[in-house]
Scaffold this motif. Structure first.
Motif, PDB file in Angstrom:
ATOM      1  N   ARG A 116      37.624  24.716 -16.674  1.00 46.06           N
ATOM      2  CA  ARG A 116      36.661  24.295 -15.640  1.00 46.06           C
ATOM      3  C   ARG A 116      37.102  24.701 -14.239  1.00 46.06           C
ATOM      4  O   ARG A 116      36.280  25.018 -13.384  1.00 46.06           O
TER       5      ARG A 116
ATOM      6  N   SER B  92      36.165  24.372  -6.824  1.00 45.13           N
ATOM      7  CA  SER B  92      35.807  25.134  -8.014  1.00 45.13           C
ATOM      8  C   SER B  92      34.694  26.121  -7.694  1.00 45.13           C
ATOM      9  O   SER B  92      33.945  25.959  -6.712  1.00 45.13           O
TER      10      SER B  92
ATOM     11  N   TYR C 236      32.049  26.494  -9.379  1.00 44.15           N
ATOM     12  CA  TYR C 236      30.806  25.744  -9.596  1.00 44.15           C
ATOM     13  C   TYR C 236      30.389  25.039  -8.314  1.00 44.15           C
ATOM     14  O   TYR C 236      29.220  25.117  -7.881  1.00 44.15           O
ATOM     15  N   GLU C 237      31.349  24.355  -7.693  1.00 47.10           N
ATOM     16  CA  GLU C 237      31.050  23.606  -6.472  1.00 47.10           C
ATOM     17  C   GLU C 237      30.616  24.544  -5.333  1.00 47.10           C
ATOM     18  O   GLU C 237      29.680  24.240  -4.577  1.00 47.10           O
TER      19      GLU C 237
ATOM     20  N   GLN D 188      20.950  24.946  -9.837  1.00 44.68           N
ATOM     21  CA  GLN D 188      21.949  24.371 -10.728  1.00 44.68           C
ATOM     22  C   GLN D 188      21.603  24.620 -12.197  1.00 44.68           C
ATOM     23  O   GLN D 188      22.489  24.853 -13.011  1.00 44.68           O
TER      24      GLN D 188
ATOM     25  N   LEU E 109      22.691  28.037 -13.035  1.00 45.85           N
ATOM     26  CA  LEU E 109      24.159  28.091 -13.052  1.00 45.85           C
ATOM     27  C   LEU E 109      24.713  27.480 -14.329  1.00 45.85           C
ATOM     28  O   LEU E 109      25.616  28.042 -14.970  1.00 45.85           O
ATOM     29  N   ASP E 110      24.159  26.329 -14.700  1.00 44.38           N
ATOM     30  CA  ASP E 110      24.624  25.658 -15.922  1.00 44.38           C
ATOM     31  C   ASP E 110      24.380  26.530 -17.154  1.00 44.38           C
ATOM     32  O   ASP E 110      25.210  26.562 -18.076  1.00 44.38           O
TER      33      ASP E 110
ATOM     34  N   LEU F 189      26.948  29.303 -17.299  1.00 46.19           N
ATOM     35  CA  LEU F 189      28.300  28.807 -17.572  1.00 46.19           C
ATOM     36  C   LEU F 189      28.388  27.978 -18.854  1.00 46.19           C
ATOM     37  O   LEU F 189      29.391  27.296 -19.078  1.00 46.19           O
TER      38      LEU F 189
END
Length: 463
Positions: A402, A433, A435-436, A446, A449-450, A453
């Protein structure tokens, strides 16, 4: 009690408890080198008895040996293959003479067992002589390499079986760890995500490739120079003998053995040993690389990778309490170093051959069998004492997965290389990260993105 025996150099007393004779006695005195005796390698002794039995039958077929002597020699060969006489083969594996000491050790033991079978005493060589009868129509220079080739074909089988067992152990771990997400690495730096199962599956695959390679290279041993005698010209043997001995070799060994077409070339050539040694070395190198990985992946537990746990084998330090070292992989690494060195020895000895014979075949043989036995034992140890007991630190692997900057690679097709390079640089600087940061700068929704990933998208090639 002792018996008197004589040879070219004179007369010596030989203990009557020994099945070998004067030439073996001289070899033992001359070559106290490695401390490894011929009798340790039962497959070599057994292969020699196959050669000697085939020769006895061929010489009987051509009328050179009586049925009585041929039958007695065959009895002796079969008796030795029962495994009861290996202590009577004391010559050192390291020896001068291109293998003559080994050949004569076998000839003398066979002769004395045959003599007792015929009702005579040990050393009564007029009835069955090591050279005149057991070695009839042969030279060390065709009997020795032929026996070694047969022995290597048999010796590879336990190695292959252990290799198959290790492959199965890796496959089992691949299945067990198939859902353990982790970060892959290149040049010891974070790369892209994968599963721990993929790591172990790759180990199974790379070793699986070597089984066919060993088998293919061992097929080169099926061509032998029996009947060529001293240098390949066939002196002291006949064409009919040559045909018969090959037939009997194939029948007794159960192998599709054929005679070489050019016996002069075959008598001096060691190419098949070079090829087989290279296949053994490949296995060693691959195993060593795997063991390097295992030591890295289990390093720690607090200051290392700590992705897997190796089963503890023994306390690791005489001064540091609680320390446990990866001793099983370390031992396999050292076996690999020895095998690689043995391969170099084989190559140097092969290159050093001169004219019609390579005098250095004994060290080639010693090196090959040393490598096979070491690898067979090492692979068994690695499977039993290490691979089967490996466990995964799944939570730690997930955390590194992660937090890895390597996740940014999956965003390159959408955001572009330059944008992703900037993200990676900032993530490293700010300790945030990937992601952040993507959400922080509103670089994509989002939901998208999810989806990118998702573990399945990151660890498997998409259609």
């Amino acid at each position: 009690m002792k018996r008197k025996e004589k040879d070219l150099l004179g007369e010596r007393s030989v203990g009557n408890e020994f099945l070998y004779g004067i030439q073996t006695l001289r070899a033992v005195e001359n070559f106290d080198l490695s401390g490894i005796k011929l009798g340790k390698y039962g497959e070599i002794v057994d292969a020699f008895t196959i050669v000697k039995q085939a020769a006895a039958l061929a010489n009987r077929d051509t009328g050179m040996l009586t049925d009585e002597i041929s039958n007695a020699i065959c009895f002796a060969c079969e008796e030795i293959r029962q495994g009861h006489c290996y202590e009577h083969f004391p010559v050192d594996m390291m020896q001068g003479g291109a293998g003559t000491s080994t050949n004569m050790n076998v000839n003398e033991v066979i002769a004395n067992i045959a003599l007792e079978n015929m009702g005579s005493k040990r050393g009564d060589y007029e009835r069955c002589h090591p050279n005149n009868h057991v070695n009839m129509s042969q030279s060390t220079n065709d009997a020795y390499p032929t026996a070694i080739k047969i022995a290597l074909i048999f010796a590879k089988n336990p190695l292959i079986e252990e290799l198959k067992g290790l492959i199965e152990a890796f496959q089992s771990k691949a299945e067990e760890f198939k859902n353990v997400l982790k970060i892959g690495r290149t040049q010891l730096q974070d790369a892209v995500p994968m599963t721990l199962g993929q790591t172990f599956s790759a180990y199974a695959t790379t070793l699986s490739e070597e089984i066919d390679r060993i088998e293919k290279n061992a097929e080169l041993f099926l061509e032998v120079n029996m009947g060529g005698t001293a240098i390949g010209t066939g002196i002291n043997s006949s064409l009919r003998y040559r045909e018969k001995v090959i037939q009997h070799l194939a029948s007794i060994s159960g192998l599709p053995i054929v005679g070489a077409t050019d016996l002069v070339e075959a008598t001096q050539d060691t190419g098949s040993f070079i090829m087989f040694s290279s296949a053994i070395k490949r296995i060693a190198i691959k195993l060593s690389k795997i063991c390097n990985d295992l030591r890295l992946l289990s390093s720690g537990p607090r200051a290392g990778f700590n992705e897997i746990n190796l089963p503890p084998a023994q306390p690791g330090s005489s001064i540091m309490p609680g320390k446990v070292n990866p001793v099983i992989p370390e031992a396999v690494n050292q076996i690999a170093f020895k095998v690689i060195g043995n391969d170099l020895t084989v190559n140097m000895a092969a290159e050093a051959g001169q004219l019609e014979l390579n005098a250095f075949e004994p060290v080639i043989v010693f090196s090959l069998f040393d490598s096979i036995h070491l690898l067979t034992k090492g692979i068994k140890m690695l499977r039993q004492k290490c691979i089967r007991g490996i466990t995964a630190n799944s939570e730690h692997c997930l955390d590194t997965f992660r937090n890895s900057i390597g996740l940014v690679t999956a965003l390159c097709p959408t955001l572009g290389y330059d944008q992703c390079s900037s993200l990676a640089k900032e993530a490293q600087r700010s300790n945030e990260s990937i992601y952040e940061l993507v959400l922080k700068y509103d670089l994509m929704p989002q939901v998208e993105l999810d989806k990118i990933l998702e573990p399945a998208n990151l660890t498997q090639q998409q259609s």
